[in-house]
Design a protein around this motif. Sequence first.
Motif, PDB file in Angstrom:
ATOM      1  N   PHE B  44       0.828  -1.200   0.000  1.00 58.41           N
ATOM      2  CA  PHE B  44       0.000   0.000   0.000  1.00 58.41           C
ATOM      3  C   PHE B  44       0.868   1.258   0.000  1.00 58.41           C
ATOM      4  CE2 PHE B  44      -2.071   3.358   2.476  1.00 58.41           C
ATOM      5  CZ  PHE B  44      -3.181   3.576   1.696  1.00 58.41           C
ATOM      6  N   ILE B  45       1.847   1.285   0.904  1.00 55.26           N
ATOM      7  CA  ILE B  45       2.699   2.486   0.999  1.00 55.26           C
ATOM      8  C   ILE B  45       3.527   2.650  -0.275  1.00 55.26           C
ATOM      9  CG2 ILE B  45       4.693   3.456   2.201  1.00 55.26           C
ATOM     10  CD1 ILE B  45       2.401   3.917   3.859  1.00 55.26           C
ATOM     11  N   LEU B  46       4.031   1.531  -0.776  1.00 56.48           N
ATOM     12  CA  LEU B  46       4.850   1.627  -1.983  1.00 56.48           C
ATOM     13  C   LEU B  46       4.045   2.213  -3.140  1.00 56.48           C
ATOM     14  CD1 LEU B  46       6.950  -1.665  -1.904  1.00 56.48           C
ATOM     15  CD2 LEU B  46       7.770   0.673  -1.639  1.00 56.48           C
ATOM     16  N   VAL B  47       2.800   1.765  -3.279  1.00 58.88           N
ATOM     17  CA  VAL B  47       1.995   2.225  -4.408  1.00 58.88           C
ATOM     18  C   VAL B  47       1.427   3.615  -4.157  1.00 58.88           C
ATOM     19  CG1 VAL B  47      -0.106   1.793  -5.720  1.00 58.88           C
ATOM     20  CG2 VAL B  47       1.421  -0.090  -5.156  1.00 58.88           C
ATOM     21  N   ALA B  48       0.874   3.816  -2.972  1.00 59.07           N
ATOM     22  CA  ALA B  48       0.154   5.066  -2.743  1.00 59.07           C
ATOM     23  C   ALA B  48       1.082   6.205  -2.344  1.00 59.07           C
ATOM     24  CB  ALA B  48      -0.914   4.865  -1.666  1.00 59.07           C
ATOM     25  N   ALA B  51       5.746   5.469  -4.753  1.00 54.75           N
ATOM     26  CA  ALA B  51       5.742   5.642  -6.210  1.00 54.75           C
ATOM     27  C   ALA B  51       5.492   7.102  -6.605  1.00 54.75           C
ATOM     28  CB  ALA B  51       4.700   4.716  -6.841  1.00 54.75           C
TER      29      ALA B  51
END
Lengths: 403, 542, 365
Positions: B44-48, B51
């Motif tokens: 979640f953190i990586l995507v939201a 990134a």
Amino acid sequence: MTDATVNDTGDELILDKGEPPMWGFTVPVVAVFGGFFGFLAGNTNDAGLMGFILGLIYGGALGFILNSFVPNRTAGRWVVIGLTAVLGFVLGKWGGAAAGAIVGAVMSWVAYWIGRGHYRDGVPIYATAGQTLWHNTYLFICGFIFFFLIAPILTIIPLSFNAENFFTFTPEMLSLSPEGYSLKHYQDFFTNSDWQSAMWNSLKIAPMATILAVGFGTLAAIGLSQPHVPFRRAIMAILISPMIVPLIISAAGMYFFYSRVNLQGTYLGVVLAHAALGIPFVIITVTATLVGFDRSLTRASANLGADPVTTFLRIQMPLILPGVISGGLFAFITSFDEVVVVLFVGSAQQKTLPWQMFIGLREQISPTILAVATILVVISIALLTTVELLRRRSERMRGLAPS
Amino acid sequence: MSDATETSGPMLAADGRPLKASLNRALRRQKLRALMLIAPLLIFILVAFIAPIADMLFRSVENGIVEETLPRTVEAMDEWDADAEPVPGEEVYFALFRDMFVASEKKIHTRLGSRLNYETTGISSIFRQSGREVEDIAEIYEDQFDDLNENWTEEIFWAELMGDPDWFAEASATEDGPGPDFVLKEGMEDRLPLTTEAYLAFAEFTQTEDEDNPASENVWPLVHAMLYHDLTGDAAIDGYTGFGSEELQAAKEAVAEFEAVNYKQAFLDIDEDWGSADVMQTIKVYSPTYTPGYFLTAVDLQLNPEGVEAQPDDQAIYLKLFWRTVWMSLTITVATILLGYPVAFLLANLPMRVSSLLMILVLLPFWTSLLVRTSAWKVLLQQQGVINDVLVWSGLINEAGRLVMINNQLGTIIAMTHILLPFMILPLYSVMATIPPSFVRAAKSLGATNVTAFRRVYFPQSVPGIGAGSILVFILAIGYYITPALVGGTTGIFISNRIAYHISSSLNWGLAAALGTILLAAVLILYWAYDRIVGIDNVKLG
Amino acid sequence: MQLKTLLLGSAVASIGGMAAAQDMTFVSWGGAYQASQQKAYVEPYLADHPDMSITWDESSAEAVAKLRAMNEAGNITWDLVDVVAADAIRLCDEGLAMEIDFDEMLAEGDDGTSAEDDFGDLLVSDCFIPQIVYSTTAAYRPDLLPEGAPAPESICAMFDTETYPGKRALEQRPINNMEWALLCDGVAKEDIYDVLETEEGQDQAFAKLDTIKDDIIWWSAAAEPPQLLADGEIVMGSSYNGRWFSAIEEQDQPFEMLWDAQVFDLDGWIIPAGLPEERLEPVLDFVRFATDTQRLADQAAYISYGPARQSSAPLVGDHAELGIPMGPHMPTAPENSQNVFVYNYTWWADYRDDLDAKFQAWLAQ
């Protein structure tokens, strides 16, 4: 202080600290306090020295009379407050009366505090005069810092009742005349559709973001507290990053990225962004509660035949709940008070309360913002009290007596 | 133990597997379970979050705009040796003319102008002006072809000349909309290379951007200019017998008499700065797809054809701002320690019931809208504000001596100290709460004075709290921007304010990203230090 | 919210409510200005079109950045954007705003003049549909002036700290301030942009601003100067004439306007480029309605900005709540516009970036 009485050779200790000498201590000290207020009051009329002398007399008299003739503290204090307020009214109308009441309250408290020796309450019985003075100075400094902390809040509450549309203490307000005050900004908040829809948007966004942050965050915190986690430091750094990346960078980054994946300007986009910002708080608070977690409890539970899910729900969850709730509250407040990211990621349909406040500051300064803030302060106090009660409950559950 | 050494096989677990393997498996399972629990959030953190940040920071080096907007010019400039001749020759201006024409039709030239203007002020207006006037250059040829034969300005004639017969039949029958995708007539590319290129650009633009039919839209004058160059050059139209061959032949004979354009002179006529070495060399220096230019600007340097040099003094502002951000953040951190330490000490040594109540006073401002707190500080600090009024009223200062506490660095420091103080008190408190009071008592019973006991016993134990609080406060402080913007005036603003300015006002996103990257790098180093010294687990909030 | 329920109710009631409800997003500045747009055009329009609904987005201040990012992402969420003329020119140049065919898309004036003639010189960009003329002008508080000082009559009072000591508020941008600085440094009004084009001219303007640099409080939101003046933080400041009007007439503040060398500026609509046909159609319909003679004149009942159409001027009436005639409060009123400074859009479009950079560096010194 009571432990001093346990001492066997008690006859050498003065158990009752007693009252200080009236003429050698109480009267002069209270007089100096009085002189200070007198100087300030006198200064407003360009008669600082005169005020100082009158204040000295006022303070000295107060110290003597209250401690000698008025044993009932409550009654004594109210009489002094009333009398000083009347004096203030004579000198400076309603504003003077309010100032007088405050001075009276402070001075009567000081008179009893000094006269009855309460100023030594916080120090050991063997403390020297210097140590006592230092201790009280220290408490005074702390009081000042607490005042610094809440001064802005104390400022906005009266301003929110301002009858004018500016952030200014008008002369009418200072003289406490009723024309200076009005409830119109509260009325504006409750009737203006912009403010109402902003409030509902905030109430729709913040809980969802909180649920996401708490859900993901708690799981991850439990995972992180396992004994063998590869790349723990790196993972932790990534999870904490929303708190340490400067907000403006996060906001711009999310804006460009969310635009590209059609999340910009959607409810989901704002919720995701706010959830990300709230997650570090959940991680920090929940891992903090897990640090003190006794692993033998889960082993005992497994030993007694509970499966992992039951163990989690019945043993771990109740114990880490305070951490989860306090993390959740932080996440909630983060979303509820966030303006930079929502300004970029949100669109008109997601206009939140802080956004509306931002517009209010920029386009048309209106004390409605202060009314909203006052309402929020009241809600915050309620929330903080809840947290405190929860904390006490959890201490009881852990078998620790609330100290 | 002796048993184990005598039996030759490895030690076995209860189920008969080797113990080592079994333990490894259990460890692996444990690791996997931990990772499974972390994975949802991590993803979640990586995507939201990560990134988007990475995407943002990538803009600090990305510079594709020059090559996208002026592809032919960039290519032509490769040949140009800026050391030998400060201003390039005709070929570069010819390429520039073609690029500029297409770019101005697409309206992308001003964006490039703004981008290059960051490097050399003045380019923006040259691009804007040239975009307006470049069509006039091409029209010189269009008019001459029109005088020769009116067919040359008929869109339908061009469509039939350039387009594939099947496409033409279909397109000329289309009444509305863009019609079928343009298909080039076979062999045209070899016969009229430049014209074909220009016409293709025209057809593509008309169909995709304007959503119109090339067979019913006025042909760009650029096409005429290119036809002139094809016909005066090596156009291979002799063998061509299809539609329009007669007109082409006639035109080929006529073009020798045409008035020709000197592109360099034409550009100089639009704006004499096209002849300035500065402008042309800026384009060349910034033609690569990736550039260090934004980073150099972010540290008050600039990239010149001669290499890297310092910005002139009247434009060097960023190092100053970085430095100011750092020292003001340090001042704020020290102020929060000075104010936070006594309070945290008091909270840690009071009975829980009292300290919890006082803790509400600490948390309350923390939970009051940042905007409101900052506005409240405005009301308190301004010259006609509450504090000055009280001071004047009590006679401590006179009317003329009102203190200036806002719209300067002091304002930012006071307001931010207030806002960040809870972030100092909370970690300090959580450390102090764990220091056993018996240590200090022991020290005193051994004869230490109060001061010695505090200095030698208590304080060293509270240092981790100071470390935790300091780094937290410092990290948060150097990223702040709303509070400095509202109370800092011009001398109290931070680097984040400039980042915000470049994002929303000047639109210099590359520079914003470069400044952001530097700021973020500083924060990450601090975070790393924090994690090393204190450990991120040791932060407690409330 | 109330509006929506109202709409819903009338939509159900109307028999012709066949078209699907459509929502448009308009971008504006918030505050009193947006309220005047809501009252003067949106509410009457929605009364005629019960199937439509309109959402406001108060993002005009970030409109250029946001439109560029939307364009980059290929996802335009706005339908109609209110911007100042300079931003409109920039958006038009970058191809982010749609070009307008004024005579075709806009209504004729009520006297029959074509739209293009009715707006006249105010059509400063091919993409920009002007609504109002506002001006950036100064105001002061007579009670804060030192005793015996004459009431300021010229903008140069801003630079005269001897006669008028105290802080003054100016907008944190080079536009307007550079012109005023040169004007008060003795440059003739018609030469200002020629002078400003040169390095020496820019230095001259900065040098003039330097003389009062320590006395300036820079503002970035137009609501700040009235607040500062009401607090007595400043003795004079610049802001939009509508803000001053609101403070003086609606809030009874003791301010005086200083119309000298007021700088006219325009505010109006742009339509984002690349809207699909089905969204463009209702937007165009709204724009035709909202910029006709009567609607523009109506707006003046809520805010003291002049209508952009010549044909609207005679129709300007009284303030909707106070009932005072609005004509004398318009920046275009003859007694206010004796000395107007004409802001050169094309010049600033070319030099904005250059001067912004220098101005920021000057501020930071």
